[in-house]
Write a protein that holds these residues in place. Structure first.
Motif, mmCIF file in Angstrom:
data_model
loop_
_atom_site.group_PDB
_atom_site.id
_atom_site.type_symbol
_atom_site.label_atom_id
_atom_site.label_comp_id
_atom_site.label_asym_id
_atom_site.label_seq_id
_atom_site.Cartn_x
_atom_site.Cartn_y
_atom_site.Cartn_z
ATOM 1 N N GLY A 16 0.985 -1.366 -0.128
ATOM 2 C CA GLY A 16 -0.103 0.009 -0.243
ATOM 3 C C GLY A 16 0.707 1.316 -0.017
ATOM 4 O O GLY A 16 0.731 2.328 -0.669
ATOM 5 N N SER A 17 1.896 1.239 0.671
ATOM 6 C CA SER A 17 2.720 2.432 0.776
ATOM 7 C C SER A 17 3.445 2.841 -0.399
ATOM 8 O O SER A 17 3.624 3.857 -0.937
ATOM 9 C CB SER A 17 3.716 2.214 2.022
ATOM 10 N N VAL A 20 2.930 5.926 -2.926
ATOM 11 C CA VAL A 20 3.985 6.688 -3.334
ATOM 12 C C VAL A 20 4.113 6.859 -4.721
ATOM 13 O O VAL A 20 4.463 8.039 -5.177
ATOM 14 C CB VAL A 20 5.364 6.269 -2.543
ATOM 15 N N TYR A 21 3.800 5.939 -5.378
ATOM 16 C CA TYR A 21 4.077 5.821 -7.042
ATOM 17 C C TYR A 21 3.174 6.494 -7.512
ATOM 18 O O TYR A 21 3.330 7.483 -8.277
ATOM 19 C CB TYR A 21 3.830 4.537 -7.411
ATOM 20 N N ASN A 22 1.707 6.561 -6.999
ATOM 21 C CA ASN A 22 0.498 7.260 -7.447
ATOM 22 C C ASN A 22 0.658 8.806 -7.270
ATOM 23 O O ASN A 22 0.277 9.495 -7.898
ATOM 24 C CB ASN A 22 -0.804 6.726 -7.001
ATOM 25 N N TYR A 23 1.097 8.931 -6.079
ATOM 26 C CA TYR A 23 1.446 10.420 -5.547
ATOM 27 C C TYR A 23 2.176 11.240 -6.521
ATOM 28 O O TYR A 23 1.925 12.384 -6.965
ATOM 29 C CB TYR A 23 1.703 10.560 -4.146
ATOM 30 N N LYS A 36 -4.944 -1.306 -6.363
ATOM 31 C CA LYS A 36 -4.759 -2.381 -5.454
ATOM 32 C C LYS A 36 -4.990 -3.971 -5.877
ATOM 33 O O LYS A 36 -6.316 -3.718 -6.612
ATOM 34 C CB LYS A 36 -5.870 -1.886 -4.418
ATOM 35 N N GLY A 37 -4.400 -4.895 -5.614
ATOM 36 C CA GLY A 37 -4.711 -5.971 -5.884
ATOM 37 C C GLY A 37 -4.142 -6.640 -7.352
ATOM 38 O O GLY A 37 -4.310 -7.765 -7.782
ATOM 39 N N ILE A 38 -3.669 -5.621 -8.097
ATOM 40 C CA ILE A 38 -3.335 -6.095 -9.687
ATOM 41 C C ILE A 38 -1.679 -5.833 -9.945
ATOM 42 O O ILE A 38 -1.152 -4.882 -9.507
ATOM 43 C CB ILE A 38 -3.774 -4.898 -10.458
#
Length: 124
Positions: free
Chosen positions: A24-25, A29-32, A106-108
């Motif tokens: 999740g973290s 960070v990647y998406n942000y 998430k989950g992919i």
């Protein structure tokens, strides 16, 4: 010389929670920073320097960790590797080797990298 090891894990409940925090973290960070880089490009399109690089985002990560203290719960090198992956995705995009980087879901195909401090003893 081994450069990478792919392993299948059988974690207990506590380890599952820690792995989920890492996934999740790193995804956050990647998406942000994908959004930040896109935003920076839109606002500075005509400037001499129209894009952020790894070092810029790494410095911004320090400030982000102050705003979001839950990012301290995971290995900082894993978060930095997420920024490396993002930077490589943009380099491939700018060299016309790939499409524009996409946001992670998430989950992919969840993964994270731990570049140091891993010990393998026997088969564990």
């Amino acid at each position: 010389m081994i450069t990478a090891t792919k392993v299948k894990l059988y974690p207990n409940e506590g380890q599952k929670i820690l792995l989920e925090k890492h996934f999740g973290s790193c995804r956050f960070v990647y998406n942000y920073f994908l959004a930040k880089r896109d935003e920076y490009y839109i606002t500075h399109r005509d400037a001499q320097r129209s894009s952020l690089n790894y070092f810029d985002t790494n410095n911004m990560l320090i400030e982000l960790k102050k705003e979001k203290p839950w990012l301290y719960e995971v290995n900082s090198q894993s978060l930095q590797m997420s920024l490396r992956f993002l930077d490589n995705a943009f380099k491939n995009f700018f060299h016309k080797n790939a499409d524009h980087p996409r946001f992670k879901r998430k989950g992919i195909n969840e993964y994270f990298a731990v570049p140091q401090h891993i010990k393998i003893q026997g088969n564990r």
